[in-house]
Design an enzyme around this catalytic site. Structure first.
Site, short mmCIF file in Angstrom:
data_model
loop_
_atom_site.label_atom_id
_atom_site.label_comp_id
_atom_site.label_asym_id
_atom_site.label_seq_id
_atom_site.Cartn_x
_atom_site.Cartn_y
_atom_site.Cartn_z
N HIS A 284 -29.42 75.76 70.68
CA HIS A 284 -27.84 76.28 70.43
C HIS A 284 -27.01 75.09 69.96
O HIS A 284 -26.84 74.14 70.72
CB HIS A 284 -27.39 76.90 71.71
CG HIS A 284 -25.94 77.49 71.79
ND1 HIS A 284 -24.86 76.72 72.39
CD2 HIS A 284 -25.50 78.28 71.07
CE1 HIS A 284 -23.82 77.43 72.27
NE2 HIS A 284 -24.18 78.42 71.28
N GLU B 27 -30.23 76.53 65.58
CA GLU B 27 -29.11 77.09 65.19
C GLU B 27 -28.34 76.56 64.25
O GLU B 27 -27.72 75.34 64.65
CB GLU B 27 -28.31 77.70 66.37
CG GLU B 27 -27.52 78.68 66.21
CD GLU B 27 -26.07 78.82 66.97
OE1 GLU B 27 -25.83 77.71 67.70
OE2 GLU B 27 -25.36 79.80 66.74
N HIS C 52 -19.34 74.73 64.50
CA HIS C 52 -18.95 75.89 65.36
C HIS C 52 -17.82 76.71 64.96
O HIS C 52 -18.15 78.24 65.09
CB HIS C 52 -19.09 75.64 66.88
CG HIS C 52 -19.08 76.77 67.76
ND1 HIS C 52 -17.91 77.27 68.30
CD2 HIS C 52 -19.94 77.76 67.93
CE1 HIS C 52 -18.11 78.25 68.94
NE2 HIS C 52 -19.41 78.59 68.68
N GLU D 239 -25.54 81.48 61.54
CA GLU D 239 -24.55 82.62 62.13
C GLU D 239 -23.52 82.35 61.15
O GLU D 239 -22.97 81.23 60.89
CB GLU D 239 -24.00 82.21 63.63
CG GLU D 239 -22.80 83.15 63.91
CD GLU D 239 -22.28 82.72 65.04
OE1 GLU D 239 -22.62 82.13 66.10
OE2 GLU D 239 -21.20 83.57 65.26
CA CA Z 1 -23.35 80.23 67.09
#
Ligand code: CA
Length: 312
Positions: A9, A36, A51, A141
């Site tokens: 993460h 990620e 992020h 993401e």
């Molecule tokens: Ca994320």
């Protein structure tokens, strides 16, 4: 018991500032299965790995570019060119007053790490894989797609183009694409013909992350609808467990429901220094989620701690 996929993460972010190439390299060396990337766009439409759409809690932007904040006092990635972002130092995540969010981690406001592009990170992953004869995957993401479109940039097609440029064409199992916005997940599958596995992230409606109704997604009907476009859900750990008799944690049934709908479950975020209620240790938490709930993967800031768990 089958070991779940270990998704680093934001990298090995329990040890080094999140999303730095150093944190990704460490996670790779620890043995993570996937690394990620959170994807946001710069002013010159470069895909940056950060992020949030904001820079001020994870870098020295306020020192380097005083006054370049918006009316809300925040510094947005979207307001800076890549060349400017390259001049920033990435810092351990901090509160507004500059103190560390996780005090036991990398020291606040220190270190010599930069902020990188998606392309730079993909190049690193491929180099590490080649050097070590491994096939560690990537797990990007798309952050706040509706907001980015209002800002004049559409991240999803750029992300797919970048992945294809880096050769993610045949080894489709090496990529999961995740998003909190359910409309974007459907668009990725149905309009953009995304060839990769898709993960519907599930947050809380109060976060205002997207227009998505997360309470509705966590029902049987909601999960069936997700399964029409996506391969997995990414729920909060707190969505999976609730206090049972004597406050001993029990399943909410969400993982079982997801499996019945044909979806894998990759919950977030497993942190040694932030345990949910009812668990005495990180190992107990991971063991419960794997052996009792049957999660298929998990997002963790501490990939080494999952990988070396002997019970898995
Ligand atoms: Ca994320």
């Amino acid at each position: 018991m089958t070991r779940p996929l270990v998704i680093a993460h934001r990298g090995a972010s329990g040890y080094l500032p999140e999303h730095t190439l150093a944190a990704k390299t460490l996670a790779f060396e620890m043995g993570a299965d996937f690394l990620e990337q959170d994807i946001v766009a710069s002013r010159d439409d470069e895909l940056i790995v950060v992020h949030d759409v904001l820079l001020d809690r994870v870098s020295d932007v306020a020192l380097k570019f005083p006054g370049r904040h918006r009316d809300d006092g925040r510094y947005y990635v979207r307001d800076f060119d890549l060349s400017e972002i390259r001049s920033l130092r990435a810092w351990e995540r901090m509160h507004a007053d500059g103190t560390a969010v996780y005090p036991g981690r990398y020291p606040a406001q220190s270190g010599d790490f930069g902020i990188n592009t998606l392309a730079e990170e993909l190049a690193l992953v491929q180099q590490l894989n080649a050097d070590h004869d491994r096939s560690v995957g990537v797990y990007p993401e798309i952050k706040r797609p509706a907001w980015h479109k209002e800002e004049g940039v559409d991240i999803a097609p750029r992300l797919l183009d970048t992945l294809a440029e880096f050769g993610y064409v045949d080894d489709l199992d090496s990529v999961y694409v995740q998003c909190f916005d359910d409309a974007e997940i459907r668009r990725l599958r149905n309009e953009l013909n995304c060839p990769y596995k898709l993960v519907q992230l599930i947050g809380e409606n109060a976060w205002l992350e997207a227009e998505t109704d997360y309470d509705a997604l966590r029902t049987e009907a909601g999960l069936r609808e997700i399964a029409a476009s996506a391969d997995a859900i990414g729920p909060r750990i707190e969505h999976l467990i609730e206090p049972g008799a004597d406050s001993v944690p029990v399943s909410t049934g969400l993982v079982e429901m997801a499996h019945e709908a044909g979806l894998a479950a990759h919950p977030y975020t497993f942190r040694v220094d932030e345990l949910p209620d009812g668990f005495a240790s990180f190992d107990d938490l991971v063991s419960f989620c794997v052996s009792e709930l049957g999660v298929d993967g998990l997002f963790t800031d501490f990939p080494d701690r999952v990988i070396r768990l002997e019970s898995l």
